[in-house]
Design an enzyme around this catalytic site. Structure first.
Site, PDB file in Angstrom:
ATOM      1  N   HIS A 250       0.766  -1.243   0.000  1.00  0.00           N
ATOM      2  CA  HIS A 250       0.000   0.000   0.000  1.00  0.00           C
ATOM      3  C   HIS A 250       0.800   1.299   0.000  1.00  0.00           C
ATOM      4  CE1 HIS A 250      -3.226  -2.826   0.963  1.00  0.00           C
ATOM      5  NE2 HIS A 250      -4.050  -1.906   0.499  1.00  0.00           N
TER       6      HIS A 250
ATOM      7  N   HIS B 152      -6.366  -2.371   8.374  1.00  0.00           N
ATOM      8  CA  HIS B 152      -6.172  -2.155   6.938  1.00  0.00           C
ATOM      9  C   HIS B 152      -5.755  -0.718   6.637  1.00  0.00           C
ATOM     10  CE1 HIS B 152      -6.836  -3.773   2.807  1.00  0.00           C
ATOM     11  NE2 HIS B 152      -6.678  -2.487   2.563  1.00  0.00           N
TER      12      HIS B 152
ATOM     13  N   HIS C 276      -9.520   6.045   1.108  1.00  0.00           N
ATOM     14  CA  HIS C 276      -8.119   5.949   0.720  1.00  0.00           C
ATOM     15  C   HIS C 276      -7.523   7.353   0.588  1.00  0.00           C
ATOM     16  CE1 HIS C 276      -9.231   1.841  -0.171  1.00  0.00           C
ATOM     17  NE2 HIS C 276      -7.962   1.543  -0.356  1.00  0.00           N
TER      18      HIS C 276
END
Length: 598
Positions: free
Chosen positions: A279, A383, A463
């Site tokens: 990520h 996450h 995000h």
């Protein structure tokens, strides 16, 4: 009978003949490429990783004031022009040429000064076709196709790096073997641990505003899906530009720095106590790098050791040594499940399950360990995707897809949380930002985040919570689990580009700008994606990485946008279509050649 003298004579004769042959071979060796103009030879793909680049060798010439123009192909082709600085000339011992077309005789003009005299030369640089090494019966196309929908005047020169991927024929092959429960038998299978199955081939390229590929990172640069080597597996993500014009990235058990000529400047294994980098990577103003990883052999309260999932941030120096660690299992609450139980079971990050798309996730107490939705350090409870660094107070801002947006200081104390109020323990609840309107008046919102008489909304499964140079926060609000529930119909979902103003002193959050809700389900991107404010054109750049994800058998759309900040007019819209169906894209970013060759 073998005579010793004859043996010696024969050996000497053979040796002399071989020597003469070798000498002749050296003397008659193949010649290097000769100068293509007034400088040196042209070398295409000089580092073997970027086949749409080239170097014009200096051949001991001393030049300055260098400008390169790669001319556009055909009448509508986009030229790529940039200056080359002294440092780049010395680094490459040549003039770097970026932005070539594949399988094309590229026309390139180079201007420079030598001995006080202005020079101008034209070259033709031939390239070969680029190749996708990971095709199978699912393939719709060899390369990912592009569709240009709109490019407004003044935006024709834009270049976008697309950080996407393609499925491998074999799928995920590895997992970490977790520690067995103390009651497990000798022959009982061990549990999975960590996120090692997060493994897919990279597909990394730059597209121009005509939809043409102008750069390609060879898939073998960091990845090898044909060999059982975990050091060459993972998910190439988090490509971020450094102040030097190079790029950092993470993949599995490594993090990297590379440049647009394909030169790998650093290849570091993760420090011993950590694993499964995905990520994000970002260089701070201090020259250190922040990485999102998992913890190896984390000991739970019951004594069992597990590998954690996407809940650790480490700061490393350029040699790869650890400077600092943010352990979110200790900073946040790994048992909070308010959003986890409201998610679409069909997509958790890039793990896609079409059979359960649109269904609300169910949290089971016996959910397997590893990269599975659930609570506890042994599961995907946090996450964390992107990271922002706030230099003004040496703090980090984290987008935790399954918890919210959180700012944490170097002292490991939470400064604020941007998320609905439900489920936070007393200590963390005190850090929740309070929504206000444009005049600073408090807004009324329930614990699920639904607010009355306002267009304010929290972000869900978001995000890229990144800071702008204005001090505001831009967020890609994916919108899954909005108001901590699934809607009556999947088509009621939407995604947004959002800008918030955070008042840290008063602990408030104010909505400033949003776009996307009006485009409805056709603009919905359930996972991945990015937005970032662009000061040079006063736009919000966005890449919606998973539009159309649940349309069985269809390519997934990664939609590149630039939206005018004042008018909300679409200035750029380009679709990138996955080469296999139902395969998500990750992120994209603007690249500026002028910044890459200083």
């Amino acid at each position: 009978m073998f005579h010793p003298y004859r043996k010696t004579l024969l050996s000497g004769t053979v040796a002399l003949a071989l020597g003469l042959f070798a000498t002749g071979a050296i003397a008659a060796g193949f010649q290097p490429a000769q100068p293509a103009g007034k400088l040196g030879a042209i070398v295409v793909d000089p580092y073997g990783n970027a086949p749409l680049t080239a170097l014009i060798e200096l051949d001991s010439h001393t030049i300055s004031d260098v400008k390169v123009t790669v001319h556009g192909k055909g009448e509508k082709g986009v030229p790529v022009s940039y200056s080359v600085g002294k440092q780049s000339l010395a680094t490459y011992d040549g003039i770097p040429v970026f932005g070539l077309y594949q399988k094309h005789a590229n026309k390139v003009t180079v201007e420079y000064t030598e001995n006080g005299k202005a020079m101008k030369e034209d070259y033709v640089i031939q390239t070969s076709a680029i190749v996708n090494r990971y095709m199978d019966n699912r393939s719709i196309s060899d390369l990912q196709k592009t569709k240009v929908i709109k490019v407004a005047p003044g935006f024709e020169d834009r270049l976008y790096l697309v950080n996407t991927h393609t499925f491998t024929p074999q799928g995920a092959e590895f997992h970490w073997h977790g520690e067995k429960d103390k009651n497990a038998g000798l022959l009982d299978a061990g549990p999975a641990a960590g996120a090692l199955p997060f493994d897919i081939a990279p597909f990394t390229f730059v597209v121009d505003t005509e939809g043409e590929y102008r750069w390609w990172l060879d898939q073998d640069t960091f990845y090898d899906g044909h060999d059982m080597n975990i050091n060459k597996r993972g998910y190439l993500m988090g490509i971020r530009e450094t102040p030097r014009g190079t790029f950092t990235a993470v993949q599995g058990q490594h993090w990297y720095e590379f440049d647009m000529m394909g030169q790998v400047l650093a290849d570091h294994k993760l420090p011993r106590g950590f694993l499964d980098a995905t990520h994000e990577s970002i260089e701070t103003v201090n020259g250190t790098v922040l990485l999102r990883v998992g913890k190896r052999n984390y000991r739970k309260e019951d004594g069992l050791h597990v590998h954690t999932i996407r809940d650790q941030i480490i700061e490393v120096d350029k040699s790869g040594r650890v400077i600092d660690v943010w352990d979110l299992t200790k900073i946040l609450d790994p048992l909070r499940d308010s959003l986890l139980g409201a998610l679409d079971a069909g997509a958790v990050c890039v793990n896609v399950d079409l059979e359960h798309a649109g269904q609300q996730a169910k949290l089971e107490p016996d959910t397997p360990f590893g990269d599975a939705l659930g609570v506890g350090a042994e599961r995907n409870w946090a996450h964390v995707n992107p990271i922002a660094y706030d230099a003004k107070d040496d703090a980090i801002i984290l987008s935790s897809r399954h918890q919210g947006i959180v700012k944490i200081g170097s002292d490991k104390k939470v400064k604020w949380i941007l998320a609905p109020a439900k489920g936070w323990n007393k200590q963390l609840a005190s850090k929740l930002l309070k929504p206000v309107d444009s005049k600073g008046n408090p807004l009324t919102c329930n614990e699920n985040g639904k607010c009355e008489n306002t267009d304010f909304d929290f972000s869900y499964t978001q995000h890229t919570a990144w800071l702008t140079d204005k001090g505001t926060l831009t967020v890609f609000d994916n919108g899954d689990g909005r108001w901590l529930e699934q809607p009556a119909l999947p088509s009621m979902k939407y995604s947004r580009f959002v800008e918030y103003k955070i008042d840290e002193k008063n602990g408030t959050v104010q909505p400033l700008w949003q776009y996307g809700k009006e485009r409805g389900y056709d603009f919905y991107s359930p996972i991945t994606s990015v937005i970032e404010y662009q000061k040079d054109r006063d736009t919000i750049f966005g890449f919606s990485g998973s539009i159309n994800l649940f349309e069985v058998g269809q390519p997934t759309i990664g939609k590149i946008n630039e939206i005018d900040y004042k008018t909300k007019d679409v200035k750029v819209e380009i679709d990138v279509l996955s080469d296999k169906p139902n395969q998500t894209h990750y992120r994209a970013l603007l690249v500026h050649p002028q910044q890459m060759f200083k």
